[in-house]
Design an enzyme around this catalytic site. Structure first.
Site: not given
Ligand SMILES: [Zn+2]
Length: 459
Positions: A76, A78-80, A110, A170, A296, A323, A327
């Site tokens: 899980h 997030h590589l964006r 996402n 996700d 979240n 996760d 940001h």
């Protein structure tokens, strides 16, 4: 305390092959000192510490005092990229992953555009291959645009070059039970799994933090535990009904653990993950209104943390997954209500697991290998990862110095995200080396042949 002494010049031989690597006197899974000779991308030989001779031209890593684990696998991340390269790129995220001891990561869908077609997942997979620091396996969206209205091209993503096996919306929950049922039925035919972000959207409208004593005191809209638990209960029943595999993302409450325990006892094919931050941090931290703690699902209570730790120890929760959610500073460094949800995690995951689970006596290092490598690789169907460090197996490994302790300084991290909730905390353990397919990508705690982020990538 110990550091590696390495000898030998390059890591690539003249014919383009990978130079053999002898890891000497590493404590295999925290046990006996062992020598590991890596050649041809595999573990060529193992022997008692100090027993193996380095072949001509081999590089030697002195690993006395270090624990050797199979390369870590994140289910899980997030590589964006594509779309939010201001937050992270495949390159910066891969650097962070390698420094954290990971040799494979699952990149969440996402992005912008959403990874809901064969084209987008192949783009992410190709970017990962170009960077070449970790194996990047894209996660495919369950529904088109994560909109929760119709199924994405699951079959096309599964049969693409990216070989997607994990499907997830996700960031959002697949809330419609009919759609969730169809997704579960569909992934069976591609040996895939639906990874559900369990969050009832109606019960969490406008929610800012865990619903409990602290949310009442602060006057922030609460996020009830039942909003997660109700979805997990429904989904394990659905998975049982259609005979499919279900994975539950970032379980965060004691009640969720009870439901999973019940489902597993009943024989439901369900697996679950917990994040490092839900194993260490609680909602008490929100009292200072620092948005670095906004996430979240939200940070829960001490009782939830204890239940989650026990659940990892007894196997009810199969996996620790980061996760990792970087940001840009402007999206986090603002008032609580406006701040984005999420925390970075790739470069601190192993240390947090050591702090929360190893130093508390709940897990040994072999268990750490199970929850951070073996189980996530199996769930994601990464046949080449999560394997034991035995002769003939793929040479993915991490060397960690368990005796090191150091403060977390997010500015020193390779991720573009500065939103680490561990800033200033002193955590145990240090990743000394990461080896991908027999090639060291991290040595002495630094990337090998380091190039600054954004540097041109050789083809
Ligand atoms: Zn999520």
């Amino acid at each position: 305390m110990s550091a590696t002494a390495t000898t030998g010049p390059a890591t690539t031989t003249a014919d383009g092959g990978v130079q053999p690597l002898l890891v000497r006197r590493a404590r295999l899974l925290g046990g006996e000192e062992t020598d590991l000779l890596l050649a041809g991308g595999r573990v060529a030989r193992t022997g008692p510490g100090g027993s193996l001779e380095a072949p001509d031209g081999a590089r030697v890593v002195e690993a006395a005092g270090l624990v050797a684990l199979p390369g870590l696998v994140d289910l899980h991340t997030h590589l964006r990229e594509p779309g939010r390269e201001d937050a992270e790129t495949v390159r910066s995220g891969s650097r962070a992953a390698a420094l954290g001891g990971f040799t494979a990561v699952h990149a969440m869908a996402n992005t912008d555009p959403v990874a809901d077609t064969a084209g987008v997942v192949e783009q992410v997979w190709r970017l990962g291959r170009e960077v070449g620091l970790v194996d990047v396996r894209p996660v495919g969206a369950v529904t088109v645009g994560l909109a929760g209205e119709r199924l994405a091209e699951l079959g096309a993503m599964a049969s693409s070059a990216a070989r997607v096996r994990v499907f997830s919306d996700d960031g959002r929950c697949v809330h419609d039970p009919v759609l969730m049922r169809r997704a579960l039925e569909y992934v069976r035919s591609v040996d895939g799994v639906v990874a559900q972000h369990a969050q009832d959207p109606r019960l969490t409208e406008g929610a800012q933090m865990h619903e409990g004593v602290v949310s009442s005191v602060l006057g922030l809209r609460g996020w009830p535990a039942v909003a997660e638990e109700a979805v997990i209960a429904r989904d394990v029943l659905l998975a049982d009904h259609v005979g499919s595999r279900l994975h539950v993302c970032h379980v965060s409450t004691a009640g969720s653990v009870e439901i999973l325990r019940w489902a597993k006892a009943r024989g439901v094919d369900v697996t679950a993950e917990v994040t490092p931050h839900h194993l260490l941090l609680t909602d008490e931290l929100v009292r200072g209104y620092d948005p670095v703690y906004k996430v979240n699902p939200p940070l829960r209570t001490r009782a939830d943390v204890e239940a989650l730790r026990e659940a990892v120890a007894d196997g009810t929760v199969d996996v620790v997954a980061t996760d990792h959610a970087p940001h840009p500073v402007e999206d986090k460094d603002c008032e609580w209500a406006a701040a984005a949800m999420g925390m970075t995690g790739l470069e601190t995951a192993l240390s947090v697991v050591q702090e929360a689970l190893v130093e508390t006596g709940l897990l040994g290092w072999a268990d750490v290998a199970r929850v951070l490598s073996g189980a996530p690789a199996r769930i994601g169907r990464l046949e080449d990862h999560g394997r034991p460090l035995a002769e003939g197996e793929p040479a993915h490994l991490v060397l960690v110095d368990p005796a090191a302790r150091r403060p977390v300084v997010p500015e020193q991290h390779a991720t573009q995200g500065r939103n680490s909730p561990y800033r200033g905390m002193e955590l145990p353990g240090r990743v000394v080396a990461t080896v991908l397919r027999g090639r060291p990508v991290v040595l002495d705690g630094a990337l090998v042949g380091d190039q600054p982020d954004g540097a041109a990538v050789a083809s």
